[in-house]
Design a protein around this motif. Structure first.
Motif, PDB file in Angstrom:
ATOM      1  N   GLN A 153       0.834  -1.204   0.000  1.00 39.16           N
ATOM      2  CA  GLN A 153       0.000   0.000   0.000  1.00 39.16           C
ATOM      3  C   GLN A 153       0.873   1.260   0.000  1.00 39.16           C
ATOM      4  N   LEU A 154       1.946   1.223   0.792  1.00 41.61           N
ATOM      5  CA  LEU A 154       2.854   2.372   0.849  1.00 41.61           C
ATOM      6  C   LEU A 154       3.546   2.590  -0.495  1.00 41.61           C
ATOM      7  N   TRP A 155       3.868   1.519  -1.189  1.00 39.35           N
ATOM      8  CA  TRP A 155       4.503   1.627  -2.511  1.00 39.35           C
ATOM      9  C   TRP A 155       3.568   2.338  -3.484  1.00 39.35           C
ATOM     10  N   PHE A 156       2.290   2.003  -3.437  1.00 46.05           N
ATOM     11  CA  PHE A 156       1.314   2.669  -4.306  1.00 46.05           C
ATOM     12  C   PHE A 156       1.210   4.151  -3.946  1.00 46.05           C
ATOM     13  N   ILE A 157       1.160   4.447  -2.647  1.00 44.94           N
ATOM     14  CA  ILE A 157       1.098   5.841  -2.204  1.00 44.94           C
ATOM     15  C   ILE A 157       2.337   6.611  -2.666  1.00 44.94           C
ATOM     16  N   ALA A 158       3.502   5.967  -2.577  1.00 47.58           N
ATOM     17  CA  ALA A 158       4.747   6.621  -2.995  1.00 47.58           C
ATOM     18  C   ALA A 158       4.725   6.950  -4.479  1.00 47.58           C
ATOM     19  N   ALA A 167      -0.856  12.513  -1.190  1.00 48.30           N
ATOM     20  CA  ALA A 167      -0.155  11.232  -1.119  1.00 48.30           C
ATOM     21  C   ALA A 167       1.213  11.429  -0.475  1.00 48.30           C
ATOM     22  N   ARG A 168       1.873  12.536  -0.805  1.00 48.14           N
ATOM     23  CA  ARG A 168       3.180  12.834  -0.223  1.00 48.14           C
ATOM     24  C   ARG A 168       3.050  13.024   1.289  1.00 48.14           C
ATOM     25  N   GLN A 169       1.986  13.666   1.728  1.00 47.14           N
ATOM     26  CA  GLN A 169       1.763  13.851   3.157  1.00 47.14           C
ATOM     27  C   GLN A 169       1.532  12.509   3.848  1.00 47.14           C
ATOM     28  N   LEU A 170       0.776  11.624   3.211  1.00 50.78           N
ATOM     29  CA  LEU A 170       0.536  10.290   3.772  1.00 50.78           C
ATOM     30  C   LEU A 170       1.834   9.509   3.906  1.00 50.78           C
ATOM     31  N   LEU A 171       2.708   9.632   2.910  1.00 50.17           N
ATOM     32  CA  LEU A 171       3.990   8.934   2.951  1.00 50.17           C
ATOM     33  C   LEU A 171       4.871   9.495   4.057  1.00 50.17           C
ATOM     34  N   ASP A 172       4.866  10.821   4.215  1.00 51.57           N
ATOM     35  CA  ASP A 172       5.646  11.444   5.290  1.00 51.57           C
ATOM     36  C   ASP A 172       5.152  10.977   6.656  1.00 51.57           C
ATOM     37  N   ALA A 185       8.639   2.704   4.970  1.00 50.95           N
ATOM     38  CA  ALA A 185       8.128   3.977   4.475  1.00 50.95           C
ATOM     39  C   ALA A 185       9.289   4.926   4.188  1.00 50.95           C
ATOM     40  N   ASN A 186      10.300   4.896   5.050  1.00 54.11           N
ATOM     41  CA  ASN A 186      11.496   5.721   4.823  1.00 54.11           C
ATOM     42  C   ASN A 186      12.251   5.272   3.586  1.00 54.11           C
ATOM     43  N   LEU A 187      12.283   3.972   3.334  1.00 54.78           N
ATOM     44  CA  LEU A 187      12.917   3.441   2.125  1.00 54.78           C
ATOM     45  C   LEU A 187      12.249   4.029   0.884  1.00 54.78           C
ATOM     46  N   LEU A 193      12.716  11.023  -2.918  1.00 52.95           N
ATOM     47  CA  LEU A 193      13.539  12.230  -2.798  1.00 52.95           C
ATOM     48  C   LEU A 193      14.760  12.185  -3.712  1.00 52.95           C
ATOM     49  N   LYS A 194      15.276  10.984  -3.947  1.00 51.61           N
ATOM     50  CA  LYS A 194      16.458  10.820  -4.802  1.00 51.61           C
ATOM     51  C   LYS A 194      16.097  10.689  -6.275  1.00 51.61           C
ATOM     52  N   GLY A 195      14.809  10.712  -6.577  1.00 56.60           N
ATOM     53  CA  GLY A 195      14.381  10.613  -7.964  1.00 56.60           C
ATOM     54  C   GLY A 195      14.504   9.220  -8.545  1.00 56.60           C
ATOM     55  N   ILE A 196      14.575   8.208  -7.672  1.00 59.27           N
ATOM     56  CA  ILE A 196      14.673   6.825  -8.133  1.00 59.27           C
ATOM     57  C   ILE A 196      13.291   6.369  -8.589  1.00 59.27           C
TER      58      ILE A 196
END
Length: 205
Positions: A153-158, A167-172, A185-187, A193-196
């Motif tokens: 779920q977090l991957w989809f949000i990311a 979505a960015r707020q949810l990930l934060d 979530a930090n991963l 943030l690194k544009g990966i």
């Protein structure tokens, strides 16, 4: 400690050692670890009371039974006899285990997510990390299945967070230490943030 030294019988020692079960101690640990198991990052309190766990087992290190830095909150599975229990491997055996109160787990553990298999795994990146993962069963079937559902779920949000501020707020929020599986979530947030690209390629810290 003086009381422990003066306890002469098995029953007397047990009475002294059981003092750590005081509710004030439990409440403080629940607050400190945000109601999560210090080892597997799973929320505990909605399904169990949680264990007041001794990082260095009191059976082997009774003098540290009342040392605050030696206490953590743990789930009954990580702390059960099938996994950590009274185990505490020495350096010669790949130990000691990671101390979640004093060390950054990311120095010894890698957090990985494969979007193709949709599996979130914890791997050792050092000998101690490998020993910790195996001893605690951090990839045991039931845990990994539950954890992977949340990280999926977090991957989809990311993915949505690239263009969606909500979505960015949810990930934060998910990356906060108070949240379940925040290491994953930090991963995902770091990759963002690194544009990966969050494509089909596996991610790992």
């Amino acid at each position: 400690m003086k009381d422990l030294q003066q306890a002469k019988t098995v029953d007397a020692r047990k009475l002294v050692l059981d003092r750590y079960r005081h509710e004030d101690v439990k409440d403080a640990l629940v607050a400190l670890f945000h109601g999560k198991c210090a080892y597997c990052e799973s929320f505990i309190r909605h399904v169990d009371y949680g264990h007041i766990e001794h990082y260095r087992p009191k059976a082997k290190y009774p003098k540290q039974a009342f040392t605050w830095a030696n206490l953590v909150l743990a789930c009954g599975v990580c702390n059960g006899s099938e996994h950590k229990g009274d185990a505490f491997p020495r350096k010669a055996d790949g130990g000691p285990l990671l101390n979640p109160s004093a060390e950054d787990p990311a120095q010894h553990l890698s957090f990985e997510y494969d979007p193709q298999t949709r599996i979130a795994s914890v791997r050792g990146r050092t000998t101690r990390g490998d020993t910790t993962e195996k001893c605690l069963g951090l990839n045991r079937k039931e845990l990994r299945t539950y954890r992977s559902t949340r990280v999926k779920q977090l991957w989809f949000i990311a993915q949505q967070a690239v263009t969606d501020s909500e979505a960015r707020q949810l990930l934060d929020e998910a990356a906060s230490a108070s949240e379940e599986y925040s290491a994953f979530a930090n991963l995902l947030r770091d990759a963002l943030l690194k544009g990966i690209s969050l494509s089909s390629a596996p991610l790992k810290s």
